[in-house]
Write a protein that holds these residues in place. Structure first.
Motif, short mmCIF file in Angstrom:
data_model
loop_
_atom_site.label_atom_id
_atom_site.label_comp_id
_atom_site.label_asym_id
_atom_site.label_seq_id
_atom_site.Cartn_x
_atom_site.Cartn_y
_atom_site.Cartn_z
N LEU A 1 0.86 -1.18 0.00
CA LEU A 1 0.00 0.00 0.00
C LEU A 1 0.90 1.24 0.00
CD1 LEU A 1 -2.94 1.08 0.26
CD2 LEU A 1 -2.59 1.11 2.73
N VAL A 2 0.73 2.10 -1.00
CA VAL A 2 1.55 3.30 -1.13
C VAL A 2 0.95 4.41 -0.27
CG1 VAL A 2 2.43 5.05 -2.71
CG2 VAL A 2 2.29 2.66 -3.44
N ASP A 3 1.74 4.91 0.67
CA ASP A 3 1.30 5.97 1.58
C ASP A 3 2.15 7.22 1.32
OD1 ASP A 3 0.23 7.44 3.69
OD2 ASP A 3 1.65 6.60 5.14
N GLN A 4 1.58 8.19 0.60
CA GLN A 4 2.31 9.43 0.29
C GLN A 4 2.09 10.44 1.41
OE1 GLN A 4 1.52 11.16 -3.56
NE2 GLN A 4 3.08 12.73 -3.33
N GLN A 5 3.16 10.79 2.10
CA GLN A 5 3.09 11.70 3.24
C GLN A 5 3.18 13.17 2.81
OE1 GLN A 5 3.20 10.76 6.88
NE2 GLN A 5 2.29 8.96 5.95
N LEU A 6 3.97 13.45 1.78
CA LEU A 6 4.15 14.82 1.31
C LEU A 6 3.76 14.92 -0.15
CD1 LEU A 6 7.64 15.77 2.86
CD2 LEU A 6 5.37 16.31 3.76
N VAL A 7 2.92 15.89 -0.48
CA VAL A 7 2.54 16.11 -1.88
C VAL A 7 3.30 17.29 -2.48
CG1 VAL A 7 0.25 15.11 -1.60
CG2 VAL A 7 0.57 17.55 -1.19
N THR A 8 3.99 18.07 -1.63
CA THR A 8 4.84 19.16 -2.12
C THR A 8 6.13 19.18 -1.31
OG1 THR A 8 3.90 20.81 -0.60
CG2 THR A 8 2.87 20.59 -2.79
N LEU A 9 7.15 19.80 -1.88
CA LEU A 9 8.42 20.03 -1.19
C LEU A 9 8.75 21.51 -1.29
CD1 LEU A 9 10.68 17.06 -2.42
CD2 LEU A 9 9.64 17.33 -0.16
N ALA A 10 9.27 22.07 -0.21
CA ALA A 10 9.74 23.45 -0.24
C ALA A 10 11.18 23.46 -0.74
CB ALA A 10 9.65 24.08 1.15
N VAL A 11 11.43 24.27 -1.76
CA VAL A 11 12.77 24.37 -2.32
C VAL A 11 13.12 25.84 -2.53
CG1 VAL A 11 12.58 22.15 -3.51
CG2 VAL A 11 12.00 24.25 -4.73
N GLU A 12 14.42 26.10 -2.61
CA GLU A 12 14.90 27.43 -2.94
C GLU A 12 15.48 27.37 -4.35
OE1 GLU A 12 17.33 30.63 -0.41
OE2 GLU A 12 18.65 29.11 -1.31
N ALA A 13 15.08 28.34 -5.18
CA ALA A 13 15.55 28.37 -6.56
C ALA A 13 15.51 29.80 -7.06
CB ALA A 13 14.68 27.47 -7.44
N GLU A 14 16.21 30.05 -8.16
CA GLU A 14 16.16 31.38 -8.76
C GLU A 14 14.75 31.64 -9.27
OE1 GLU A 14 19.01 32.30 -11.70
OE2 GLU A 14 20.74 31.83 -10.44
N ALA A 15 14.31 32.88 -9.10
CA ALA A 15 12.94 33.24 -9.47
C ALA A 15 12.64 32.95 -10.93
CB ALA A 15 12.69 34.71 -9.16
N THR A 16 13.66 33.03 -11.77
CA THR A 16 13.44 32.79 -13.20
C THR A 16 13.70 31.34 -13.60
OG1 THR A 16 15.71 33.55 -13.59
CG2 THR A 16 13.94 35.17 -13.88
N HIS A 17 14.02 30.49 -12.62
CA HIS A 17 14.28 29.07 -12.91
C HIS A 17 13.61 28.19 -11.86
CE1 HIS A 17 17.53 31.09 -15.17
NE2 HIS A 17 17.42 30.07 -16.01
N ILE A 18 12.35 28.44 -11.60
CA ILE A 18 11.62 27.65 -10.62
C ILE A 18 11.15 26.35 -11.28
CG2 ILE A 18 9.58 27.56 -9.14
CD1 ILE A 18 9.74 30.58 -8.89
N PRO A 19 11.50 25.21 -10.71
CA PRO A 19 11.04 23.94 -11.31
C PRO A 19 9.53 23.79 -11.18
CG PRO A 19 12.15 23.54 -9.21
CD PRO A 19 12.34 24.99 -9.53
N GLY A 20 8.93 23.17 -12.18
CA GLY A 20 7.48 22.97 -12.15
C GLY A 20 7.05 21.89 -11.18
N GLY A 21 7.97 21.00 -10.81
CA GLY A 21 7.65 19.91 -9.91
C GLY A 21 8.78 18.90 -9.92
N VAL A 22 8.58 17.79 -9.24
CA VAL A 22 9.62 16.77 -9.18
C VAL A 22 8.95 15.40 -9.19
CG1 VAL A 22 9.67 16.77 -6.65
CG2 VAL A 22 11.67 15.98 -7.92
#
Length: 231
Positions: free
Chosen positions: A116-137
């Motif tokens: 059974l897959v139990d996903q605890q986090l649906v987002t991660l907080a990251v630091e990135a350049e404002a013009t190079h923010i990743p869309g997701g992971v």
């Protein structure tokens, strides 16, 4: 991340009445702030803004009175029933500036059977350049087994992004899938707590029938016993 260019208009009227008139005109009230500057009240074209906000952490290039400003959505207010945009807070950013944002975690692959897959986090907080923010992971759970887990520190982030979330936090883990008997027992317990009486299944009725017949026969035998003579 590509910039989305959008034309903004200054707002000089404030309050609920002017805001409603702005929305009736197909525009969205917004405020721009940051870097120690006084807030600037603007309106944005509703349809274009709605499309732009479909991209998480979208970088907007505002054209306001011939001036270009880069902003990120900070807070978005929507009508709770109809879902249309009511107001947007935008924060100023600069080229090369690093910002902290939440990026979505998408699970890929398939876990091992009976896991059974139990996903605890649906987002991660990251630091990135404002013009190079990743869309997701993407996080692969291919072959994930019971007892195995993936922490935030285990996630491979896009180049230029630094993890802000505590690395020890579990993103996803594999649990033992409950059996049908366990699920049925949990359901029965929940129903009992709210006073719901369950009807016996065919199997339960069949199992209880011999005992009921035996009890009936015993009762009949007791009734046939001779009564003691009356004096």
């Amino acid at each position: 991340m590509a910039e989305v260019r959008i034309v903004a208009e200054p707002r000089t009227e404030f309050g609920k009445g002017p805001a409603r008139r702005t929305r009736r005109a197909g525009k969205v009230p917004a405020v721009v702030y940051g870097h120690g500057r006084n807030p600037v009240h603007i309106s944005l074209p509703g349809h274009e803004l709605m499309r732009a906000l479909k991209t998480p952490n979208v970088l907007l290039s505002l054209d306001l009175d011939g001036e270009r400003e880069l902003v990120l959505p900070k807070a978005v207010q929507r009508d709770p029933i109809k879902g249309f945009l009511e107001h947007v807070d935008l924060v100023l950013v600069r080229l090369g500036e690093k910002v902290t944002v939440e990026i979505r975690v998408t699970l890929t692959g398939a876990a091992a059977p009976d896991t059974l897959v139990d996903q605890q986090l649906v987002t991660l907080a990251v630091e990135a350049e404002a013009t190079h923010i990743p869309g997701g992971v993407d996080v692969s759970i291919e072959g994930l087994v019971v007892g195995q887990h993936i922490t935030a520190a285990d996630v491979a982030l896009p180049e230029g992004a630094t993890l802000v979330t505590d690395g020890s936090h579990i993103v996803v883990q594999g649990l033992a899938a409950p059996t049908a008997e366990q699920l049925d027992a949990e359901l029965a317990e929940a129903e009992a707590e709210v006073g719901i009486e369950r009807e016996a299944t065919d199997e339960e009725q069949a199992a209880a029938a011999p005992a009921a017949e035996a009890d009936g026969a015993a009762d009949s035998g007791d009734g046939a016993q001779a009564q003691p003579p009356q004096s």
